[in-house]
Design an enzyme around this catalytic site. Sequence first.
Site, PDB file in Angstrom:
ATOM      1  N   GLU A  77     -19.006  28.532  17.184  1.00 13.97           N
ATOM      2  CA  GLU A  77     -19.347  29.567  16.374  1.00 13.97           C
ATOM      3  C   GLU A  77     -20.480  29.451  15.662  1.00 13.97           C
ATOM      4  OE1 GLU A  77     -15.105  28.921  17.097  1.00 13.97           O
ATOM      5  OE2 GLU A  77     -16.487  27.831  16.011  1.00 13.97           O
TER       6      GLU A  77
ATOM      7  N   TYR B 220     -14.209  14.152  21.195  1.00 14.89           N
ATOM      8  CA  TYR B 220     -14.065  14.792  19.972  1.00 14.89           C
ATOM      9  C   TYR B 220     -13.139  14.147  19.149  1.00 14.89           C
ATOM     10  CZ  TYR B 220     -15.107  19.359  22.349  1.00 14.89           C
ATOM     11  OH  TYR B 220     -15.941  20.294  23.029  1.00 14.89           O
TER      12      TYR B 220
ATOM     13  N   ARG C 248     -20.923  33.839  34.717  1.00 10.75           N
ATOM     14  CA  ARG C 248     -20.883  33.211  35.985  1.00 10.75           C
ATOM     15  C   ARG C 248     -21.845  32.205  36.133  1.00 10.75           C
ATOM     16  NH1 ARG C 248     -20.794  39.229  39.285  1.00 10.75           N
ATOM     17  NH2 ARG C 248     -18.675  39.608  38.890  1.00 10.75           N
TER      18      ARG C 248
ATOM     19  N   ASP D 144     -22.284  29.795  24.328  1.00  7.55           N
ATOM     20  CA  ASP D 144     -22.361  30.417  22.913  1.00  7.55           C
ATOM     21  C   ASP D 144     -23.699  30.904  23.136  1.00  7.55           C
ATOM     22  OD1 ASP D 144     -20.041  28.816  22.471  1.00  7.55           O
ATOM     23  OD2 ASP D 144     -21.306  27.004  21.771  1.00  7.55           O
TER      24      ASP D 144
ATOM     25  N   ASP E  52     -27.276  21.861  21.766  1.00  5.93           N
ATOM     26  CA  ASP E  52     -26.418  23.066  21.924  1.00  5.93           C
ATOM     27  C   ASP E  52     -27.269  24.369  21.444  1.00  5.93           C
ATOM     28  OD1 ASP E  52     -24.705  21.016  21.901  1.00  5.93           O
ATOM     29  OD2 ASP E  52     -23.141  22.138  21.235  1.00  5.93           O
TER      30      ASP E  52
END
Length: 328
Positions: A44, A112, A239, A270, A306
Amino acid sequence: MTAAPERQAASADVLTFGETMLAAQLPGALAVGAQARTTVAGAESNVAIGLARLGHHAVWAGLVGDDEPGRLVLRTLRGEGVDITRAATHATAPTGAMLRERRVADLVRVHYWRSHSAGSRLTPAAVAPALGAGARILHLTGITCALGPGPLEAVRTAAAHAHAQGWTVALDVNHRLRLWTAEEAGRAIRPLLPHLTVLIASDDELPVVTDAFTEGSDGEERAVDALLDAGVREVVVKRGGEGAAFHDREARHSLPALRVHVRDTVGAGDAFCAGYLSGLLDGLPPAGRLDRANTLGAFAVASDGDWEGLPRRDELGLLAAAPGTAIR
């Protein structure tokens, strides 16, 4: 919980919330002692950064620990222009963490540490002030739903509130097998469908949100029709290297991906979401939204990290330059 000190926010273009973690990024395998670069990452907040770089007012209303990683998260988001006035810190639960190692070529492995983290303690009460402040778009992901009963209820409450207020509600399925099974994800996400304006999913995530998906050339069409019947207004299918597609009741559009040298695929989804939501905010038609989404996805895969390589508005055309170009 303690609210992050910051100025009062105005009504946002986009409100999002979830878990942002301390991220250690390794150029090789941890087992042989590859040196790490520390940063922050979270689906997010990646979207919020992408939107802020394009000049949109993005609010991130997540929860971090009262610790050094939490302070790094808030400082990074603030520095990227994300509004954190509705973010908060948890007095006892720690900020989550992740480790990403480039194992071979462009194959990346992610680990994680998010059990019992601050992000897993998110509740409807924690996001209520942000919802009360208002937004044009509410952005949600399936990752937040997977973090525990509190975060799932926060997502459900937010989706219902935003839908009732007439906001655009967008959800990225973002299924993570290390967090939960496809069956668990489906049971949590499918009740949200009547509240959604936009559902974004990769082609292999469609079976998570509908039983109508079948193998074969018409499998995607069946799944999309079922989602539209469930109340979703727009279905956007990612895709990967093949591009993306838009579906609603009136039209279907497909666009190929931009061809770039792939360095790091983590965060591409994202970035795609940030581009699509930016297009919505700018009033672009469906094909224009897909083009901007594909553009941000290409920036993400062609750079390390990221969110670090995501463009600012005056950089959206950079990928049209020939390889090896020096812009002087």
